[in-house]
Motif scaffolding. Structure first.
Motif, PDB file in Angstrom:
ATOM      1  N   ALA A   1       2.029   2.341  11.909  1.00 32.36           N
ATOM      2  CA  ALA A   1       3.248   3.025  11.489  1.00 32.36           C
ATOM      3  C   ALA A   1       3.325   3.247   9.976  1.00 32.36           C
ATOM      4  N   PRO A   2       2.945   2.261   9.128  1.00 36.30           N
ATOM      5  CA  PRO A   2       3.033   2.484   7.682  1.00 36.30           C
ATOM      6  C   PRO A   2       2.213   3.677   7.197  1.00 36.30           C
ATOM      7  N   LEU A   3       1.130   3.982   7.875  1.00 35.54           N
ATOM      8  CA  LEU A   3       0.359   5.170   7.490  1.00 35.54           C
ATOM      9  C   LEU A   3       1.208   6.423   7.656  1.00 35.54           C
ATOM     10  N   ALA A   4       1.996   6.460   8.734  1.00 33.55           N
ATOM     11  CA  ALA A   4       2.906   7.591   8.933  1.00 33.55           C
ATOM     12  C   ALA A   4       3.971   7.619   7.844  1.00 33.55           C
ATOM     13  N   TRP A   5       4.462   6.420   7.447  1.00 31.13           N
ATOM     14  CA  TRP A   5       5.441   6.377   6.354  1.00 31.13           C
ATOM     15  C   TRP A   5       4.863   6.992   5.083  1.00 31.13           C
ATOM     16  N   LEU A   6       3.620   6.641   4.778  1.00 31.76           N
ATOM     17  CA  LEU A   6       2.992   7.159   3.566  1.00 31.76           C
ATOM     18  C   LEU A   6       2.844   8.672   3.639  1.00 31.76           C
ATOM     19  N   VAL A   7       2.393   9.169   4.784  1.00 33.56           N
ATOM     20  CA  VAL A   7       2.197  10.619   4.929  1.00 33.56           C
ATOM     21  C   VAL A   7       3.525  11.360   4.806  1.00 33.56           C
ATOM     22  N   VAL A   8       4.557  10.874   5.497  1.00 31.65           N
ATOM     23  CA  VAL A   8       5.868  11.527   5.446  1.00 31.65           C
ATOM     24  C   VAL A   8       6.455  11.436   4.044  1.00 31.65           C
TER      25      VAL A   8
ATOM     26  N   GLY B   1       0.814  -1.212   0.000  1.00 30.48           N
ATOM     27  CA  GLY B   1       0.000   0.000   0.000  1.00 30.48           C
ATOM     28  C   GLY B   1       0.846   1.260   0.000  1.00 30.48           C
ATOM     29  N   VAL B   2       1.923   1.270   0.795  1.00 33.76           N
ATOM     30  CA  VAL B   2       2.811   2.435   0.838  1.00 33.76           C
ATOM     31  C   VAL B   2       3.509   2.621  -0.504  1.00 33.76           C
ATOM     32  N   VAL B   3       3.999   1.522  -1.094  1.00 35.05           N
ATOM     33  CA  VAL B   3       4.684   1.615  -2.392  1.00 35.05           C
ATOM     34  C   VAL B   3       3.743   2.176  -3.460  1.00 35.05           C
ATOM     35  N   LEU B   4       2.536   1.639  -3.516  1.00 33.27           N
ATOM     36  CA  LEU B   4       1.578   2.128  -4.513  1.00 33.27           C
ATOM     37  C   LEU B   4       1.221   3.587  -4.253  1.00 33.27           C
ATOM     38  N   GLY B   5       0.980   3.910  -2.993  1.00 37.14           N
ATOM     39  CA  GLY B   5       0.594   5.275  -2.666  1.00 37.14           C
ATOM     40  C   GLY B   5       1.675   6.284  -3.036  1.00 37.14           C
TER      41      GLY B   5
ATOM     42  N   LEU C   1      -3.413  -0.368   1.941  1.00 35.52           N
ATOM     43  CA  LEU C   1      -2.803   0.010   3.219  1.00 35.52           C
ATOM     44  C   LEU C   1      -3.819  -0.075   4.351  1.00 35.52           C
ATOM     45  N   VAL C   2      -5.018   0.432   4.130  1.00 34.88           N
ATOM     46  CA  VAL C   2      -6.057   0.398   5.165  1.00 34.88           C
ATOM     47  C   VAL C   2      -6.437  -1.047   5.488  1.00 34.88           C
ATOM     48  N   ILE C   3      -6.518  -1.905   4.462  1.00 35.69           N
ATOM     49  CA  ILE C   3      -6.821  -3.318   4.707  1.00 35.69           C
ATOM     50  C   ILE C   3      -5.722  -3.959   5.551  1.00 35.69           C
ATOM     51  N   GLY C   4      -4.457  -3.669   5.212  1.00 34.28           N
ATOM     52  CA  GLY C   4      -3.351  -4.223   5.980  1.00 34.28           C
ATOM     53  C   GLY C   4      -3.361  -3.758   7.416  1.00 34.28           C
ATOM     54  N   ILE C   5      -3.632  -2.464   7.635  1.00 34.05           N
ATOM     55  CA  ILE C   5      -3.702  -1.928   8.999  1.00 34.05           C
ATOM     56  C   ILE C   5      -4.868  -2.569   9.749  1.00 34.05           C
ATOM     57  N   GLY C   6      -6.012  -2.705   9.074  1.00 29.95           N
ATOM     58  CA  GLY C   6      -7.171  -3.318   9.716  1.00 29.95           C
ATOM     59  C   GLY C   6      -6.897  -4.749  10.152  1.00 29.95           C
ATOM     60  N   LEU C   7      -6.229  -5.527   9.290  1.00 30.33           N
ATOM     61  CA  LEU C   7      -5.897  -6.910   9.648  1.00 30.33           C
ATOM     62  C   LEU C   7      -4.905  -6.958  10.803  1.00 30.33           C
TER      63      LEU C   7
END
Length: 245
Positions: A227-234, A92-96, A188-194
């Motif tokens: 944490a990956p959500l923060a990676w995507l935002v940064v 998700g981060v790579v695609l985003g 990414l949201v699916i991964g975080i949810g799981l």
């Protein structure tokens, strides 16, 4: 409750080395977490009340773990549910980030076929790693040098293959920038949810537990999951600020 070692948490009155060896062997023999906790609690209670050392009262910790394992129903660790959410988050981060990069630079199709192949190779590598861990973790832990060598080689192959695919110049995938961003955020949201669901239920990682001992806080697991959500935002912020137009 403050964060303490498992040995101090479940068996504060016995030798920590004995308790640690017991936990490790019991884990390798797929003894359920609640059974490990109960057994440690019983050992601790006996040794405290009888004023005996654990090795005197119960013998070698690995042998005692095998006795407990023979009396328990195995609880095999499922590695794919543990590694899968993290893999989805990475994808998700790579695609985003690719999508944001395409939006900033005006690239209508930011993904290439080599990037898509890299992501597929990553999924395949994680799946193979899950199978390998399920079948060989005991041997790896019991032979640390060989285990470290094998893990290092496997890790290198796992990441080297996808990386080499990125070096191949291929045509772009016919996916518009907006769709790539949407796919990245969705995955990414699916991964975080799981990951959060796993942390909440504890059904996958089978934490060690015992009656009368409060479960450990899951706050750290939630932080790791998000944490990956923060990676995507940064990452997206840096791309927007510094990517060449």
């Amino acid at each position: 409750m403050t964060d303490r070692s498992l040995e101090a948490e479940f068996a504060p009155d016995i030798d920590a080395q004995w308790a640690g060896d017991f936990i490790l062997e019991a884990r390798l023999l797929d003894v359920p977490g609640d059974r490990i906790g109960d057994s440690l609690n019983d050992v601790n209670t006996h040794c405290r009340d009888a004023r005996e050392a654990a090795d005197i009262a119960f013998g070698d910790p690995t042998e005692y773990a095998r006795v407990i394992a023979a009396q328990s129903t195995p609880s095999t660790t499922r590695w794919l549910p543990l590694l899968g959410p993290t893999t989805l988050q990475i994808i998700g981060v790579v695609l985003g980030l690719h999508g944001v990069g395409g939006w900033v630079t005006g690239n209508a199709h930011p993904l290439t076929w080599s990037t898509g192949a890299m992501l597929i190779a990553l999924i395949g590598g994680v799946s193979l790693l899950s199978v390998a861990l399920s079948r060989s973790l005991r041997a790896i832990v019991r032979r640390p040098f060989i285990g470290a060598l094998l893990v290092g080689v496997a890790g290198a192959l796992l990441f080297a293959g996808p990386y080499l695919l990125l070096l191949i110049e291929t045509p772009p995938l016919p996916l518009p920038t907006g769709l790539v961003i949407a796919l990245g955020i969705t995955i990414l949201v699916i991964g975080i949810g799981l990951a959060v669901a796993t942390a909440r239920t504890g059904n996958v990682d089978d934490p060690i537990s015992a009656p009368g001992i409060a479960p450990r806080s899951r706050r750290e697991k939630y932080l790791v999951a998000g944490a990956p959500l923060a990676w995507l935002v940064v990452g997206a912020t840096l791309i927007i600020l510094f990517a060449p137009r």
